[in-house]
Scaffold this motif. Structure first.
Motif: not given
Length: 79
Positions: A31-52
């Motif tokens: 989805a290239n979320l970090p490229q589209r949203l920047g730092v917020a996209g990285m935080i969302i992606s990393a948060g999903c992985i961490a909670i998982g």
């Protein structure tokens, strides 16, 4: 809570954790979320992985412990 209900609950938690891991991977890779949203996209992606990871790994160990304990109790009853 009965043991069978606890095992079902743990299996649900493991599956939801794995789904969050896959969702985080999807956000990063496809989805290239970090490229589209920047730092917020990285935080969302990393948060999903961490909670998982938090949901899936400890429950696997506890579920294994419960299943081994149940198997040992069955063997003790048959002897």
């Amino acid at each position: 809570m009965s043991e069978s209900a606890l095992i079902k609950l743990l299996k649900i938690v493991i599956i939801s954790g794995l789904c969050l891991l896959l969702l985080g991977h999807y956000f990063i890779s496809y989805a290239n979320l970090p490229q589209r949203l920047g730092v917020a996209g990285m935080i969302i992606s990393a948060g999903c992985i961490a909670i998982g990871l938090i949901l899936s790994l400890p429950t696997k160990m506890y579920l294994t412990f419960l299943l081994v304990k149940r198997e040992n109790e069955k063997r003790a009853k048959h002897k």
